[in-house]
Every structure is written in C-alpha cells, then in structure tokens.
Write a protein that holds these residues in place. Sequence first.
Motif, mmCIF file in Angstrom:
data_model
loop_
_atom_site.group_PDB
_atom_site.id
_atom_site.type_symbol
_atom_site.label_atom_id
_atom_site.label_comp_id
_atom_site.label_asym_id
_atom_site.label_seq_id
_atom_site.Cartn_x
_atom_site.Cartn_y
_atom_site.Cartn_z
ATOM 1 N N VAL C 174 33.461 -27.732 -40.820
ATOM 2 C CA VAL C 174 33.830 -28.941 -39.971
ATOM 3 C C VAL C 174 33.154 -28.948 -38.645
ATOM 4 O O VAL C 174 32.563 -29.712 -38.182
ATOM 5 N N ALA C 175 33.111 -27.552 -38.070
ATOM 6 C CA ALA C 175 32.391 -27.376 -36.722
ATOM 7 C C ALA C 175 31.038 -27.946 -37.024
ATOM 8 O O ALA C 175 30.603 -28.700 -36.020
ATOM 9 N N THR C 176 30.379 -27.232 -37.762
ATOM 10 C CA THR C 176 29.140 -27.566 -37.938
ATOM 11 C C THR C 176 28.560 -29.129 -38.189
ATOM 12 O O THR C 176 27.612 -29.617 -37.669
ATOM 13 N N LEU C 177 29.510 -29.736 -39.085
ATOM 14 C CA LEU C 177 29.227 -31.018 -39.336
ATOM 15 C C LEU C 177 29.248 -31.731 -37.724
ATOM 16 O O LEU C 177 28.499 -32.858 -37.379
ATOM 17 N N CYS C 178 30.271 -31.554 -37.021
ATOM 18 C CA CYS C 178 30.164 -32.251 -35.803
ATOM 19 C C CYS C 178 29.269 -31.955 -34.966
ATOM 20 O O CYS C 178 28.664 -32.869 -34.120
ATOM 21 N N LEU C 179 28.740 -30.628 -35.048
ATOM 22 C CA LEU C 179 27.335 -30.372 -34.181
ATOM 23 C C LEU C 179 26.237 -31.056 -34.446
ATOM 24 O O LEU C 179 25.472 -31.684 -33.697
ATOM 25 N N ALA C 181 26.189 -33.974 -36.012
ATOM 26 C CA ALA C 181 26.536 -35.314 -35.275
ATOM 27 C C ALA C 181 26.247 -35.372 -33.734
ATOM 28 O O ALA C 181 25.217 -36.060 -33.186
ATOM 29 N N LEU C 182 26.725 -34.318 -33.211
ATOM 30 C CA LEU C 182 26.525 -34.323 -31.619
ATOM 31 C C LEU C 182 25.100 -34.159 -31.150
ATOM 32 O O LEU C 182 24.746 -34.963 -30.247
ATOM 33 N N LEU C 214 32.690 -35.107 -30.008
ATOM 34 C CA LEU C 214 32.170 -34.387 -31.049
ATOM 35 C C LEU C 214 32.069 -32.782 -30.362
ATOM 36 O O LEU C 214 32.339 -31.814 -31.048
ATOM 37 N N VAL C 217 35.497 -31.217 -30.497
ATOM 38 C CA VAL C 217 35.934 -30.859 -31.762
ATOM 39 C C VAL C 217 34.832 -29.827 -32.402
ATOM 40 O O VAL C 217 35.610 -28.732 -32.709
ATOM 41 N N GLY C 218 33.974 -29.874 -32.328
ATOM 42 C CA GLY C 218 32.758 -28.852 -32.749
ATOM 43 C C GLY C 218 33.001 -27.623 -32.246
ATOM 44 O O GLY C 218 33.454 -26.706 -32.840
#
Lengths: 213, 305, 659
Positions: C174-179, C181-182, C214, C217-218
Amino acid sequence: MAPFLDPLLIVALALNFVALGVSRIRGVINAVALQGILLGILALFVHSEIGIRGILLVGGTICLKGFVIPRFLVHALREANIQHEVTPVVNYMNSILLGAVGTGLAMVFSSTLPLADTHKGLLLVPASLATVWTGFLMLTTRKKAIMQVLGYLLLENGIFLFGLLLLEAMPLLVEVGVLLDLFTGVFVMGIIIHHISREFASISTEHLTELKE
Amino acid sequence: MNTIIHDSVHVVLAFSLPPLLLGVIAKTKALFAGRVGPPLLQPYYDLFKLFQKGSVYSTTTTWVFRAGAVVGFVSAGIAVLLIPLSGSAAPISFTGDLILFAYLLGLGRFFTASAALDTGSAFEGMGAAREVTFACLAEPAFFLGLLVLAKLSGSLQLSGMLGSSLATHWANAGDSLALVLLSWFIVLLAENSRIPFDDPNTHLELTMIHEVMVLDHGGPAFGMILYGAALKLFVFGALVVRLAVPMTVGSAWLDWPIFVAGLLVVAVVIGVVESTMARLRLTRVPVLLVAACLLSAFAIILLVR
Amino acid sequence: MTELLVVLAIGICASSGVPGLFLRRDSMTGQWVTTVLSVLGAALGIGAIFAFWATGLSRPIALPWSIPGAEFDVAMDGLSAVFLMPIFLVSLLGNVYGLGYWRQTEHPQNGRRLRFFYGTLTAGMALLVIARNSILFMVAWEIMALSNFFLVTTEGHKSEVRDAGWMYLVATHVATLCLFALFAVLHVTNGSFTLVASSQRAGSSGTAAAIFVLALVGFGLKAGVMPLHIWLPSSHAASPSHVSAMMSGVVIKMGIYGLMRVTSFLGAPSLEWSAVVLGLGVVSGVLGVVYAIGQHDVKRLLAYHSIENIGIIVIGLGLALIGRSLGRADWIVLGLAGSLLHVWNHALFKALLFLSAGSAIHAAHSREIDHLGGLSKSMPWTSLCFVIGAVAICGLPPLNGFVSEFLIYIGLFHTLGSTGGTSFVWAAFAVPILALIGALALACFAKAYGAVFLGTPRSEHATHAHESPQSMLWPMGVLVVCCLVIGTAPTVTMPILGRAIADWAPGLGDADSILAASAPIGRVGVMGLVLILGTLLGGIALWIRNRRQSVERGTTWACGYVAPTSRMQYTSSSFAQMVVGLFGWVLHPTIRKPKDFPLFPAPTSFHSHVPDAVLDFVVLPIFRFAAWLFSWFRVFQRGNIQAYLLYVFLALIALLLWS
C-alpha cells in the motif's frame, strides 16, 4: 469591568469540575450551592449602580440558590434514604475530561462570537457556556434523579452568567422569572423523587424505563 | 552578596534544611492531634542513626537494589542545585534546565522503582507500580505550569522563570499564577506521597506508594532514600515558595530568611492538609491529578487565548 | 569520491550473502565469510560518511539507465549522511550479533537466507538514501521492502510468522502504491523524476495537498505512524532479534527520511498540514507508549515503543515544518535537530534493547514477560545493556535520548514566544504531552526491566539461563558506548546536524549558530558527566559505609511470611494494570477473571489482553466487509472454460460498443 470578575469566574469554573468529580451527592450539592452564591456576588460586582431593588433581587437569588434549594435537596436526600454515591454512567475521570473538553471548546467558540467590544476579553461568555455544558453532562451522565435536579441548577447558573452580560437589556425581573421556574421545577422534581423512591425503593432513573409499557 | 557566597548559602541550605521540613510536618500533625510529638530535629537523628547501622540485603537483590538508593539520592541532590531559592540565580542555571530538573527526578524514580522490583516482593511491586503511574499524571501538570511561567517570563531557565520578575506578573496574570500554584501544590503532595495521595506515617505495608516501595531497604541505603525523599520535598516546596513569594526585598540578608520562612509555612500547610484530610481511595487519586493538570491547562489557556 | 565509496560499500553489502549460498549448510564457514564481508562493506560505508563530514565534498554520480525517465543518479548530502550512518552501523553490529544468535549450525534451514537478505536490506536502504532519481528511489524502496519481507518470514514454518509477514507485505505495498502516485504527481508538477530541490513550488494548493497526503500515507505506513502502524508490532515480534533491531532501528526511519526528503524540496508547507504532522506525532507518541504498557510479549512491547519514538521524531519534524510555514528559523533548527538526533538515538538504543532482549530470549526461550524474571543474576552483562537502553529510551539523563528530547522540548517552548500574527502557540501544548510520553515510557520500562531481569525467575528456562557469548555482547557494548558518548558529549553531533538542517531548509542561514544560541547542548553533556560522577561517588560512599558496618543477607521481607516464592512476585500485567485502566477507553483491554469465589475455591485463572484497536476494530472489520462484498463475485467464478470464454466475448462486445 470589575477586577474581581475573572478570579471569581475561575473559581466558578473550578466548581464545575468539583461537581463532576466528587463522588458524594452532598459534595455535588455543596459545589452547586457555592457556585450559586458566587454568581450572586458576581452580579453585585458587575454593576456599580445596582440600586436597592437589584440588591434585594440578588440577595433573593443567593438565598434561594445558595441555601433554600440545597437545604431542600439535602432534606430530600435524607427523607428518601438516597445512597450517597453519585452512580455515574460515565466514570468520574472521563466526566472531568469531557467537562474540560467542553470548557476548552467554549473558550474557542466564544472567541468567535460577535460580542460587544466591552465583553470581548471577558471570561463571562466561556464560563457561561462551560457551565451550561457541565449542566448537560450532569443531566445526561448521572443515574439518580436528584443529580438531574443538580444538573438543572448548573444549567440555570450558566444562563444566569450569560444574563449578566445583558444586564442593562434584560432586567433582573426576567431572572426572577427564570428563578421562579427553577424553584417550581425543583419542587416538582422533589415530589417526583419522592414518588420514584416510594415506588421503586430507589431513585435511579433507570427504573423509569419500566414505565414505558 | 557575591556569587560564591550566594551559591554556598544555597548549597548549605539545600542540604541541611530538608529533614527539618519533615520535622515541622510531623510537629504540626502532632499539635493537631493534641500530642507533643517528636522533636523538630527527629529526622536528623533518624538519618544519623541509619547511617550508623548495618544493612540486611535480600538474597534476591542485585546491584540494581543498591543503585536505586544511590541514584535516587544523587539525582535529587543535583536537582536541588538547579532551582533558585532566593531572588538570584541557582548555582547551576542554563537554558532548558527545567527539563533537566524534571528528568533528573524521573531518573531517580526509575531506579527506585527498579530497586523495588529487584526484591521480588509483591508489596514493593505494588508501590513501584503506583509511584510510576501517578507520576504519569503529575508530570504533565508540572510541565503545564512551566509553560505558564515560560510564557510570562519569556525565559527558559528556572532562575529566570521563578526570578524576582515574577512579582510583577502576579499583578497582571494573577489568575493564571494562582491556578498554577494550586496545581503545583497538588503535584507536590503527589510527588512526595503525602496525604491525600498516600499516608507516609504508617511506615508499613499499609502505606500505598512510596514507603511500601522502599520496604526492603535498611541501614545507610535507607538513609539515602529518606534523605533523597526529603530533598525532593524541599525541591517542590521551594518551587511553590518561589511561585507564591517571588518578591525580593533587595538585600540578600533578608531574602534568605524570607525564603526559609516561606518554606516552613509550606511545611505547616502540608501538616494541616495531612491533619484535616483523609487519604483518598486509590482509584480516586488519578481524578485529583487530572484536576491538577486541568488547573494548569486553564492557566495557560487563560494566558494565550 | 564519497559517493563512489558508498556505492562500493553497497555493492559489498548486497553481495555479502552470496558466497554463503554456495557453501555447506552445516558449517560456520559461510556465516564467517558473510559476516567478514558485510563488516568490511559497512566499515567502508562508515568511513565514507566520516570522509564526507570531514571534507564536506560531494561528487554526484549520474549514469544513464535504459528505463525511460530513470537515471542512476546518486549524491550525498547532510541529510543522506545522517540516515546512512545508522544503516551501516546497525547492519554491522547485527551481523556480528548473528554469529552467536543465529548460528548457521543451529539454523541450517534458514541461516543462509537470513544473511543474504540482511545484506540486501542494508544495500537497499543505503541506496535509498543516496538516490536522487525517483525511479531509482522506488527500485531501492522495493529492494528494501522485499528483503525485509523475507527477513520477517525467516521462521516461515510458524503460522504467526506467516501472518505477520503477510500483513507486512500488504502494508508495504500500500505504501509503495502511494509512492508511485506521489512520484507521478511530482513528475507532473516538476516535469522530471529528479529528487532535488527545485525553485518552483509544487503546483496549486490542490496538488500540494495531494502530494502531502500521499507522502504522509506512503512514508507514514513505513514509519509506523499511529493509525498506519498495524503491520509493525507483529512483524517486529515475529522476526529474529537482530532483524527486529534493524527494522525498528533503521527500516522504519526510511519513512521518516522519505518525509524529510519530500518536504525538503516542497517549499514552505501550509500551516494546516504542518499542524497535521505535529498532531500525528502526538497521537503516535502517546498511543504508542500506552499500547506498549499493555503488552505481555517483550518484543511487541519494544515494537510499540518504536511507534512512540517515531511519534517523538514526527513531533520534531512537525515543529520544523510549522517553523517553515511561519518563517521561524529557531523552530526549524530546534525541531529538525531534535528530530534527526532522535533518529540516531532511537536507532542506537532501540537496537540495543532488541539485541539485549534477544539475548534474554535466546537464553530463556520465551518472549512472554511473565515467564521471565531474575535474569540479572545469570546474565549480568545483558541486564546492564538492557537497563542502559531503557534509561536512554525513557529520555533520561545522562544518556542520548535526553539530548534529542531536550532539543525538541526547547523548540516547543520557543513556540510560546510569539510575535504578532506569525504565532502558533498551540504547538506548545505538545510540551506536557511529551512529558506524559516520557513518564509513561518510564513506567513501561520499569515494568519491562523489572519483570524480565529483576526479582526471581518465573519459569524453568529462566532459572537455567546463561550469559550469551561474546559475539552477542560486543555489539551491545558498542551501542552502549555510542549512547554514552552522545549523552555526555552531544556537541560532537552538532555540526553534522547543522549540515543536514542546512540541506533540508536552504537559505536558513547558519544553523549551527542558531542551535548553539538557543540550546546549550554542551551544558547538558557536562551535567550528564556530573550525574555519572555523582552516582559513582554515591555508590562508593555506600560501599565504604557497608564495609564498615555489618552486612547480612536474608530473604525479602514479605510482611512476616518467610517462604515467598517467585509466583508471589508482582507480575508485569499487575504492574501495568493501573495505566491500562486509565487508558481503558482507548485500549479496550479484554480481561477474563474469575467471577465468583465459591466456598471451596477451585483452581482459577486470570487472563488479560490488549488488542490493537486500529487493527482489530477498524482495519479487520473493513477487510472482512470487503471480503464479504467480493464474495459476490464468486458467482462469476464458474470453473468451466465455456463460461470464461463467454466473459471474454462479452468483454469484447462491451469494448466495441464503448468505442
């Protein structure tokens, strides 16, 4: 206004917390009574030219809220054989914390209110809101009917404080009316308490739910 | 008075006066109870006797047990050098010394609690648990009071915050300071395990907090603990006195007696509180401490709103 | 120059586990080779960092890469150096510790795998902090995340370990996903994948908010900030102790590094977002330590303390951000200096605590606090190391934790001195909260140290515990020395922090002199020395006194009872009970206790458990609901090929109709 206003209000605010945190009903009664007396004295300080009629009214308020009603409640306490514990629904610690949150919010909220400039920096409005809030807390989180009466008393104290702001606009006569209502209210509640205790052998309002059928 | 003399007076007073406070409290309580009571200097005799005695160490204990007594005493001994006693600065004073002060007492608490657990006794475990738990609520109250003083004085040194400039603030922010004073007095009672938090007089298992925690100590180590506790009382008493009577006459020869008199008054007040109040039920102790926090919190809110 | 050395060190670390893979399973040779290689690599890395501090020279390396937008772009700066240091140090010590703790001959199944991924984890993190290209950053991030997953699941044959690993994997992705996007948003606003400060401020306020959320959260998930911490306790508890030390001490700091790096080139954030960061720090700090007190597993307890310390670090960062929003140099300097120093300190004392707890667990074969006890007599050195770590983590003088908390305290006190409109006096309310955190941490470690090491042993294993081998004690000793040095001579860290602050907030002016002017760190160190000296003198005095007088040994006074047993000791659950009760409204402890006591009481039991509220009351119900929701899709899972072909056909039709 007067230099003693803020210290007196702080003591009144502290009494709110005492009322929330004390575990014996007598303690709560004393706190509320003391607050009533304090607010009466406050009214004398707020206005320099109060007149003989005003002094009489304030004297009446002090007498009623500080002595008559508390005496009446203590009497009810003894007559109806009420246990001395407050029996809160929310425990004392959380009541105090809720009271603190409410008081904090009252401070924030009152700074956003469009008040007259002379009332801007005063503690009067937050103290009034906080006392009303404490009254509500007392009404909602205590089981015994007598605590509800005390909650109403606190509520009235809060309204009285707010009334002090508008003393020029709102004559003391209105206050007298409120006081009369309150007294009748307490009187009626006294009778109700008496009846509850006779019917259910306890004055916990929880038993009233049994009446819904 | 120049700095060296001032500092030496500070040191002499800080290390000689603490047991007297205990004596004054005991005397006050005795007078209230209609007894003659022990002599005022009894705590000194007690300490002297304890340092002459041999010790009994439990076979369960390790070096931690001895460290508890030593660290508790040393940390209080350093803390006492950080607070200003009369109008001028304390012997050790720098920006942020207030934090060091609070954490020194914390260090002492950690080691006394560990020493209690080192004995493997349920009683002492109970005492230690209560000591550290109640400190969790007393500490924020203390720091909230510090916030008020820092805001008023604009200084981050105890000597500046509790210096003579505080007298002018009593005129313009008296409400806040009065609230802090009350709150700190509660903290004083809690940190030193006085009534209504704990009854230090029972001296046995019936005591709830501090005394039960040091049940197994004896001899010189117990002397250190007693002396350390007296120092802690002195420290908090001095804070309260500085807060209540910040004004200085100007002549150091008068300021010191005023301070000592103030301290004795505080001891008498503690004695009166102990004589007139009952010990709180243990479950109600946190309520009082939270109330102390709220008092200080409102003090700072009154200032910054 | 330094970059080249660091890349070389990364290479050595990454490959340190490879030779071991080809060596015999049942011999120690492979482990020795790996350890020597990784120590060499880490020492090289540490040398490079010192060279950077000494010379201050940086020569970035930029090599082309075939992936579009990507570049092998690495550079050193003050911020990277601060974060690189604990990576190499803890990795080095962890590997040496592994020689005794996770011997290849005792763990032939997973020892080689553990060491291989230990090396890649180190390499991934080191690459992460020097990467200056967001794609390279993501690659390093994934190397770190996956190596960490394989480390958590070292003992994958246990179901609790698999569960922990699974949760970790979900959270990290989930963190990777946010990153992803970031960095996509950053690419849109900045027009490149380069991670350096650009003059332009990132987009409109909407974009800035998106970037902030982002990043929070990430990186917050990786750091374990409070509502996002759900993966952290179980995975720390499930890993071998030197892996836990690495995770808690270093890996979660990568989240902090990410936050710092991103905020460093975003310009001044809005006050609201800075306040959110501070608020998150406060929440993590208080709740982390409160949860820690309720734990019965010593490693879970330490894991929750990581959340608390991340909270303290985030409080410092939040203060620095607020300072940036309002243009207050002293807040920035004090907040960030405290935050960065606490990153170091936490890496040191938390690694120390995990290693010494691991040593105790290794000897007594249990992580349950209430099964241990009395280890101080059988394991004096481990006990000494643990108590030093405990004093440090509680932020008590004379150790390093005090110094960083001191800086943050001073910074928070500075927010009181407001000048006109640019004030944010509410930040000062973090001061009593920090005090509360400190006092709670003290209670928690009095409990942990007392129950694990003091008193008498509560179980058979604890009775027969023995001191750990030297290879486990020396790494702890090094950490103890580091804690003492930072605690008593904190001024040595100031130029290093000053440089990092200057890199974080360019145009600030002389960070060193602001720091020196507002926080007399030197005095703190001197007072630490005075305290140590005083304690030694007091100890000697007591010793002399005791030598002159009679000293007897006896049983503990149990109020007249002469045969106290170890089961009569105060347990850790009892010790924590009052605090848990005070915070019952957030902890929701489940307690099973005997209800009625009959005339002749039968054997009875008491059980208490503190669930993780976020996990058990928020995340799991949501996941269960989602699982229920998705179960409707099972209707489509027919299992016969015709149905699937039909779906393909329908999809085709739908697409045709769409266009």
